[in-house]
Write a protein that holds these residues in place. Structure first.
Motif, PDB file in Angstrom:
ATOM      1  N   SER A   1       0.851  -1.188   0.000  1.00  0.00           N
ATOM      2  CA  SER A   1       0.000   0.000   0.000  1.00  0.00           C
ATOM      3  C   SER A   1       0.888   1.239   0.000  1.00  0.00           C
ATOM      4  CB  SER A   1      -0.909   0.005   1.237  1.00  0.00           C
ATOM      5  OG  SER A   1      -0.125   0.167   2.411  1.00  0.00           O
ATOM      6  N   SER A   2       0.292   2.388  -0.257  1.00  0.00           N
ATOM      7  CA  SER A   2       1.087   3.623  -0.261  1.00  0.00           C
ATOM      8  C   SER A   2       1.662   3.899   1.124  1.00  0.00           C
ATOM      9  CB  SER A   2       0.236   4.801  -0.736  1.00  0.00           C
ATOM     10  OG  SER A   2      -0.897   4.969   0.095  1.00  0.00           O
ATOM     11  N   ALA A   3       0.917   3.550   2.181  1.00  0.00           N
ATOM     12  CA  ALA A   3       1.412   3.767   3.553  1.00  0.00           C
ATOM     13  C   ALA A   3       2.629   2.882   3.831  1.00  0.00           C
ATOM     14  CB  ALA A   3       0.301   3.490   4.561  1.00  0.00           C
ATOM     15  N   GLN A   4       2.568   1.622   3.403  1.00  0.00           N
ATOM     16  CA  GLN A   4       3.698   0.722   3.610  1.00  0.00           C
ATOM     17  C   GLN A   4       4.908   1.180   2.808  1.00  0.00           C
ATOM     18  OE1 GLN A   4       1.517  -2.777   2.343  1.00  0.00           O
ATOM     19  NE2 GLN A   4       1.551  -3.645   4.411  1.00  0.00           N
ATOM     20  N   LEU A   5       4.674   1.610   1.577  1.00  0.00           N
ATOM     21  CA  LEU A   5       5.766   2.111   0.752  1.00  0.00           C
ATOM     22  C   LEU A   5       6.403   3.356   1.365  1.00  0.00           C
ATOM     23  CD1 LEU A   5       4.223   1.653  -2.798  1.00  0.00           C
ATOM     24  CD2 LEU A   5       6.307   0.543  -1.972  1.00  0.00           C
ATOM     25  N   ALA A   6       5.577   4.221   1.927  1.00  0.00           N
ATOM     26  CA  ALA A   6       6.098   5.442   2.547  1.00  0.00           C
ATOM     27  C   ALA A   6       7.040   5.105   3.699  1.00  0.00           C
ATOM     28  CB  ALA A   6       4.939   6.317   3.040  1.00  0.00           C
ATOM     29  N   THR A   7       6.672   4.105   4.501  1.00  0.00           N
ATOM     30  CA  THR A   7       7.521   3.684   5.611  1.00  0.00           C
ATOM     31  C   THR A   7       8.858   3.154   5.111  1.00  0.00           C
ATOM     32  OG1 THR A   7       5.596   3.122   6.963  1.00  0.00           O
ATOM     33  CG2 THR A   7       7.690   2.120   7.583  1.00  0.00           C
ATOM     34  N   ILE A   8       8.817   2.338   4.045  1.00  0.00           N
ATOM     35  CA  ILE A   8      10.036   1.770   3.475  1.00  0.00           C
ATOM     36  C   ILE A   8      10.913   2.861   2.874  1.00  0.00           C
ATOM     37  CG2 ILE A   8      10.944   0.243   1.683  1.00  0.00           C
ATOM     38  CD1 ILE A   8       8.360  -1.443   2.074  1.00  0.00           C
ATOM     39  N   LEU A   9      10.292   3.775   2.125  1.00  0.00           N
ATOM     40  CA  LEU A   9      11.054   4.847   1.479  1.00  0.00           C
ATOM     41  C   LEU A   9      11.668   5.796   2.505  1.00  0.00           C
ATOM     42  CD1 LEU A   9       8.720   5.695  -1.545  1.00  0.00           C
ATOM     43  CD2 LEU A   9      10.675   4.145  -1.462  1.00  0.00           C
ATOM     44  N   LYS A  10      10.946   6.050   3.584  1.00  0.00           N
ATOM     45  CA  LYS A  10      11.482   6.930   4.633  1.00  0.00           C
ATOM     46  C   LYS A  10      12.731   6.319   5.247  1.00  0.00           C
ATOM     47  CE  LYS A  10      10.300   9.258   8.963  1.00  0.00           C
ATOM     48  NZ  LYS A  10       9.277   9.462  10.017  1.00  0.00           N
ATOM     49  N   SER A  11      12.696   5.011   5.505  1.00  0.00           N
ATOM     50  CA  SER A  11      13.874   4.354   6.087  1.00  0.00           C
ATOM     51  C   SER A  11      15.039   4.385   5.113  1.00  0.00           C
ATOM     52  CB  SER A  11      13.542   2.911   6.478  1.00  0.00           C
ATOM     53  OG  SER A  11      13.267   2.123   5.334  1.00  0.00           O
ATOM     54  N   ARG A  12      14.751   4.291   3.809  1.00  0.00           N
ATOM     55  CA  ARG A  12      15.821   4.344   2.806  1.00  0.00           C
ATOM     56  C   ARG A  12      16.443   5.741   2.759  1.00  0.00           C
ATOM     57  NH1 ARG A  12      17.788   1.590  -1.714  1.00  0.00           N
ATOM     58  NH2 ARG A  12      17.155  -0.235  -0.519  1.00  0.00           N
ATOM     59  N   VAL A  13      15.614   6.786   2.860  1.00  0.00           N
ATOM     60  CA  VAL A  13      16.135   8.153   2.869  1.00  0.00           C
ATOM     61  C   VAL A  13      17.039   8.361   4.071  1.00  0.00           C
ATOM     62  CG1 VAL A  13      15.504  10.573   3.170  1.00  0.00           C
ATOM     63  CG2 VAL A  13      14.241   9.164   1.560  1.00  0.00           C
ATOM     64  N   GLU A  14      16.576   7.913   5.232  1.00  0.00           N
ATOM     65  CA  GLU A  14      17.355   8.107   6.464  1.00  0.00           C
ATOM     66  C   GLU A  14      18.688   7.381   6.399  1.00  0.00           C
ATOM     67  OE1 GLU A  14      14.605   6.711   9.366  1.00  0.00           O
ATOM     68  OE2 GLU A  14      13.512   8.624   9.494  1.00  0.00           O
ATOM     69  N   ALA A  15      18.693   6.219   5.749  1.00  0.00           N
ATOM     70  CA  ALA A  15      19.926   5.443   5.650  1.00  0.00           C
ATOM     71  C   ALA A  15      20.882   6.016   4.608  1.00  0.00           C
ATOM     72  CB  ALA A  15      19.604   3.988   5.317  1.00  0.00           C
ATOM     73  N   ALA A  16      20.324   6.623   3.550  1.00  0.00           N
ATOM     74  CA  ALA A  16      21.138   7.065   2.427  1.00  0.00           C
ATOM     75  C   ALA A  16      21.657   8.488   2.570  1.00  0.00           C
ATOM     76  CB  ALA A  16      20.348   6.949   1.124  1.00  0.00           C
ATOM     77  N   CYS A  17      20.938   9.322   3.325  1.00  0.00           N
ATOM     78  CA  CYS A  17      21.298  10.737   3.424  1.00  0.00           C
ATOM     79  C   CYS A  17      21.914  11.047   4.776  1.00  0.00           C
ATOM     80  CB  CYS A  17      20.067  11.612   3.204  1.00  0.00           C
ATOM     81  SG  CYS A  17      19.322  11.412   1.578  1.00  0.00           S
ATOM     82  N   SER A  18      22.725  12.094   4.787  1.00  0.00           N
ATOM     83  CA  SER A  18      23.315  12.544   6.047  1.00  0.00           C
ATOM     84  C   SER A  18      22.258  13.232   6.888  1.00  0.00           C
ATOM     85  CB  SER A  18      24.472  13.511   5.765  1.00  0.00           C
ATOM     86  OG  SER A  18      23.954  14.713   5.206  1.00  0.00           O
ATOM     87  N   GLY A  19      22.602  13.503   8.133  1.00  0.00           N
ATOM     88  CA  GLY A  19      21.652  14.150   9.029  1.00  0.00           C
ATOM     89  C   GLY A  19      21.291  15.558   8.616  1.00  0.00           C
ATOM     90  N   ASP A  20      22.115  16.171   7.743  1.00  0.00           N
ATOM     91  CA  ASP A  20      21.844  17.539   7.317  1.00  0.00           C
ATOM     92  C   ASP A  20      20.875  17.620   6.142  1.00  0.00           C
ATOM     93  OD1 ASP A  20      23.527  18.617   9.231  1.00  0.00           O
ATOM     94  OD2 ASP A  20      25.285  18.407   7.935  1.00  0.00           O
TER      95      ASP A  20
END
Length: 204
Positions: free
Chosen positions: A139-158
């Protein structure tokens, strides 16, 4: 849609019995020459490969699955990639599991729910259609959770991406396929690359 991850999780949670062997193959690598998979399976399953010819390997495997003293769990991912005009390789692999006294247990992972009815009609005619387990798209909600974790892992804190932007990406992906691997391999991965190039700040 979690098919491969689910199968891997179940298999990893099992303590492999001494009388069972697990072999995992991704058929995507053999989409151009499906018969190559015979040689790969022969190398991984047979105690001694008598010939590397595809037809010879196929014959050796046919003999092996009925005479081995171990059960074989064959996980064949992306099985759609083995479809050809006559799908002879696909039929052969399924028929190994149907042989009398066969020790082969086939777990085939496909990307379409109508795969067996569309591509393996002969199995239906023989009354040998495999049992199927359907996985609903994310679902879009499940995808959003997965994508958010990918952003946090791939990008710096800034560098951050707003929830609204993530949810927009998730809705677009859910509307098209719901396949998270395609999402991460496609436009979202491009977006992450763009984010890494931005100066510190918040992306809205």
């Amino acid at each position: 849609t979690g098919k491969t991850a689910c199968v891997n999780a179940v298999l990893s949670s099992m303590k492999e019995a001494k009388d069972t062997r697990v072999v995992k193959v991704n058929a995507f690598q053999y989409s151009q020459q499906p018969a190559r998979i015979y040689s790969v399976l022969a190398e991984r399953l047979l105690p001694r490969v008598k010939s590397t010819m595809h037809s010879a390997c196929c014959n050796q495997l046919t003999d092996h699955v009925t005479k081995t003293n171990k059960f074989i769990i064959l996980v064949l991912d992306e099985i759609d990639q083995l479809v050809t005009k006559d799908s002879s390789v696909l039929y052969q692999i399924f028929e190994w599991a149907l042989l009398p006294e066969s020790k082969l247990i086939l777990l085939a992972i496909a990307n379409t729910m109508s795969f067996t009815s569309n591509e393996l009609k002969r199995l239906q005619l023989k009354g040998c259609e495999p049992e199927q387990l359907y996985f609903a798209p994310y679902s879009s909600a499940q995808l959003a959770t997965i994508l958010k974790s990918r952003v946090e892992a791939a990008c710096s804190g800034d560098v951050m991406m707003s929830s609204e932007a993530i949810e927009l990406c998730a809705r677009r992906i859910a509307a098209v396929t719901g396949d998270v691997r395609k999402a991460l391999d496609g436009e979202f991965e491009t977006l992450l690359s763009d984010l890494r190039c931005l100066p510190p700040g918040v992306v809205g």
